[in-house]
Design an enzyme around this catalytic site. Structure first.
Site, mmCIF file in Angstrom:
data_model
loop_
_atom_site.group_PDB
_atom_site.id
_atom_site.type_symbol
_atom_site.label_atom_id
_atom_site.label_comp_id
_atom_site.label_asym_id
_atom_site.label_seq_id
_atom_site.Cartn_x
_atom_site.Cartn_y
_atom_site.Cartn_z
ATOM 1 N N ASN A 13 0.881 -1.169 0.000
ATOM 2 C CA ASN A 13 0.000 0.000 0.000
ATOM 3 C C ASN A 13 0.918 1.218 0.000
ATOM 4 O O ASN A 13 1.430 1.619 1.047
ATOM 5 C CB ASN A 13 -0.896 -0.044 1.244
ATOM 6 C CG ASN A 13 -1.872 1.121 1.291
ATOM 7 O OD1 ASN A 13 -1.783 2.047 0.493
ATOM 8 N ND2 ASN A 13 -2.781 1.076 2.242
ATOM 9 N N ARG A 94 -2.484 -1.976 -3.630
ATOM 10 C CA ARG A 94 -3.678 -1.166 -3.472
ATOM 11 C C ARG A 94 -3.552 0.023 -4.420
ATOM 12 O O ARG A 94 -2.582 0.781 -4.368
ATOM 13 C CB ARG A 94 -3.778 -0.658 -2.039
ATOM 14 C CG ARG A 94 -4.950 0.260 -1.870
ATOM 15 C CD ARG A 94 -4.965 0.923 -0.518
ATOM 16 N NE ARG A 94 -6.164 1.749 -0.388
ATOM 17 C CZ ARG A 94 -6.243 2.816 0.395
ATOM 18 N NH1 ARG A 94 -5.213 3.191 1.112
ATOM 19 N NH2 ARG A 94 -7.354 3.501 0.444
ATOM 20 N N HIS A 183 -12.489 3.154 -0.511
ATOM 21 C CA HIS A 183 -12.479 2.157 0.579
ATOM 22 C C HIS A 183 -13.265 0.914 0.180
ATOM 23 O O HIS A 183 -13.741 0.167 1.039
ATOM 24 C CB HIS A 183 -13.121 2.706 1.881
ATOM 25 C CG HIS A 183 -12.364 3.799 2.556
ATOM 26 N ND1 HIS A 183 -13.000 4.835 3.216
ATOM 27 C CD2 HIS A 183 -11.037 4.014 2.703
ATOM 28 C CE1 HIS A 183 -12.094 5.649 3.728
ATOM 29 N NE2 HIS A 183 -10.895 5.182 3.426
ATOM 30 N N ARG A 244 -10.072 15.880 6.276
ATOM 31 C CA ARG A 244 -10.987 16.251 5.190
ATOM 32 C C ARG A 244 -12.382 16.458 5.765
ATOM 33 O O ARG A 244 -12.831 15.688 6.613
ATOM 34 C CB ARG A 244 -11.052 15.130 4.141
ATOM 35 C CG ARG A 244 -9.780 14.944 3.360
ATOM 36 C CD ARG A 244 -9.805 13.656 2.541
ATOM 37 N NE ARG A 244 -9.077 12.589 3.207
ATOM 38 C CZ ARG A 244 -9.117 11.305 2.862
ATOM 39 N NH1 ARG A 244 -9.863 10.913 1.855
ATOM 40 N NH2 ARG A 244 -8.418 10.415 3.521
ATOM 41 N N GLU A 387 -7.825 -5.037 4.804
ATOM 42 C CA GLU A 387 -7.677 -4.761 3.374
ATOM 43 C C GLU A 387 -6.534 -5.568 2.767
ATOM 44 O O GLU A 387 -6.610 -5.976 1.605
ATOM 45 C CB GLU A 387 -7.456 -3.255 3.168
ATOM 46 C CG GLU A 387 -8.739 -2.467 3.424
ATOM 47 C CD GLU A 387 -8.497 -0.999 3.718
ATOM 48 O OE1 GLU A 387 -7.963 -0.686 4.810
ATOM 49 O OE2 GLU A 387 -8.832 -0.164 2.876
#
Ligand code: ADP
Length: 400
Positions: A13, A94, A183, A244, A387
């Site tokens: 990742n 990813r 996601h 964010r 993940e």
């Protein structure tokens, strides 16, 4: 595990200045080794690598992603895994944005890399780093299949009404503007785990998943397929996150550009780095936020209240969109670890069949579990996301 090393998948990742990695068995999920490269490109780079119980560290400048991976591969070799020699099954990457083109795990070729590079305009903060990671791994492990797994893939089939922005259709078509969702690997993995936990066929389960980490998103999933999600063209839309702000009136940007002279980079910084929990409280880590709240900090309390308000707004929306909900699930750093967030998000909804058992909610349990009473109409669950395992399995299945 070393006898079965040809079945292991290395999952990478790659962020703009970091690489998270795991070497794991896609069948059992057993992790052979894992680690984190941080501050790539800076003087004080660092790597923490773990094989079994053994932790190895590196400190010092790391010029770029390739140099970081090279050091990681040396640490692998020092701790028993010669990655070039053990017949790795694949490297799974990813990749944040797959655009319209990529919605399935994909073996990386030169053409794929070119197409991914073209997509960087849609995810300027993420895709270039993902691509650098892929290029480095290809160079260092030339014979091993590199598989890209996309954060947007799970949401590819969102209903048209959920994925369409109500703007000029020609402008939208010309620039690939629609809601993609992110996601997805986590939402897919967790919603599958939920069905397994409820001992039901995924096709029968209607559910809402809250992925609450540094980034945060929610999804409404009907019978295994998402019908809505909070993130859009980019990972900026939707819930309040660490840095964010999620949904805002787009007129704010016009106003700031006209009245405060903000340019594109200024807007980018504001939206991606200086908004959300951080913008309101000064800190982006939820544990620090909690400490500030406990100390009576009004800005921190407001940040928390806005965060919960937005969660509940989407919860309401998704309850209506689904019409019937079997399960509501919390995952990722905040979702898995904050009983308070879970309790506040679902408070006062007994009339909708939504209840939490405080003892179950507060239990310090790491496993996937139910936190609603057994007789509640809606199962409320905490399910750790994974993940890396989902990416390893996707790569493995693609090559089968
Ligand atoms: P990322 O999106 O980077 O993968 P994570 O899923 O690891 O993020 O989530 C990171 C967030 O989880 C941080 O805000 C962190 O403060 C929060 N977190 C981790 N542990 C706890 C805890 N025990 N209580 C509350 N928040 C936590």
């Amino acid at each position: 595990m070393s006898g079965r090393t040809n079945e292991l998948v290395l999952v990478l990742n790659s962020g703009s200045s970091s690489i998270k990695y795991q070497l794991l068995d896609p069948d059992s999920g057993a992790v052979a080794a894992s680690g984190l490269v941080e501050r790539i490109g800076e003087e004080n780079g660092a790597i923490e690598h773990q094989t079994g119980d053994r932790v190895v560290e590196h400190e010092g400048p790391i010029a770029d992603h390739k140099a970081g991976l090279q050091l990681v591969f040396e640490m692998f070799a020092d701790t028993g895994y010669d990655l070039a020699g053990i017949g790795l099954r694949a490297v799974g990457h990813r990749v944040v944005h797959g655009g319209e083109v990529f919605y399935r795990p994909t073996v990386v070729t030169d053409e794929v890399l070119t197409a991914l590079t073209e997509l960087s305009v849609l995810a300027p903060l993420h895709n270039p780093a993902n691509i650098t990671g892929i290029e480095s791994a290809r160079e260092l492990l030339p014979g091993v299949p590199q598989v890209a797994v996309f954060d947007t893939a799970f949401f590819h089939g969102l209903p048209a009404a959920a994925k369409t922005y109500a703007i000029d259709a020609e402008v939208a078509a010309a620039h690939g503007i629609r809601r993609y969702g992110f996601h997805g690997t986590s939402h897919e993995y967790v919603s599958g785990q939920v069905a397994a936990l409820l001992e039901r066929d995924p096709g029968e389960v209607d559910q809402i998943v809250f992925h609450l980490g540094n980034g945060a998103s929610a999804s409404a999933v009907r019978g295994g397929r998402p019908i809505d999600t909070t993130m859009g063209l980019t990972p900026l839309e939707g819930l309040v996150m660490g840095t964010r702000g999620g949904d805002i009136d787009p007129g704010i940007l016009l106003h700031l550009m006209r009245s405060a002279g903000l340019d594109v980079d200024g807007v980018d910084r504001l939206l991606n780095r200086n908004s959300g929990i951080k913008g309101l409280s000064g800190v982006n880590d939820f544990r620090e936020l909690q400490r500030l709240i406990d100390a009576g900090d009004a800005g921190a309390q407001l940040a928390y209240d806005v965060y919960i308000h937005r969660l509940r707004r989407y919860l309401g929306a998704y309850l209506v969109e689904l019409g019937r909900v079997d399960a509501i699930t919390f995952t990722a750093g905040v979702g898995e670890n904050s009983p308070k967030v879970r309790a506040d998000a679902l408070a006062g909804l007994e009339r909708f069949g939504i209840r939490i058992d405080p003892v179950r909610n507060n239990a310090k349990d790491r496993a996937a579990r139910r936190i609603s009473p057994d007789d509640a109409e809606v199962a409320v669950l905490v399910v750790p996301t994974n993940e890396e395992l989902a990416i390893a399995r996707a790569a493995d299945q693609l090559l089968s």
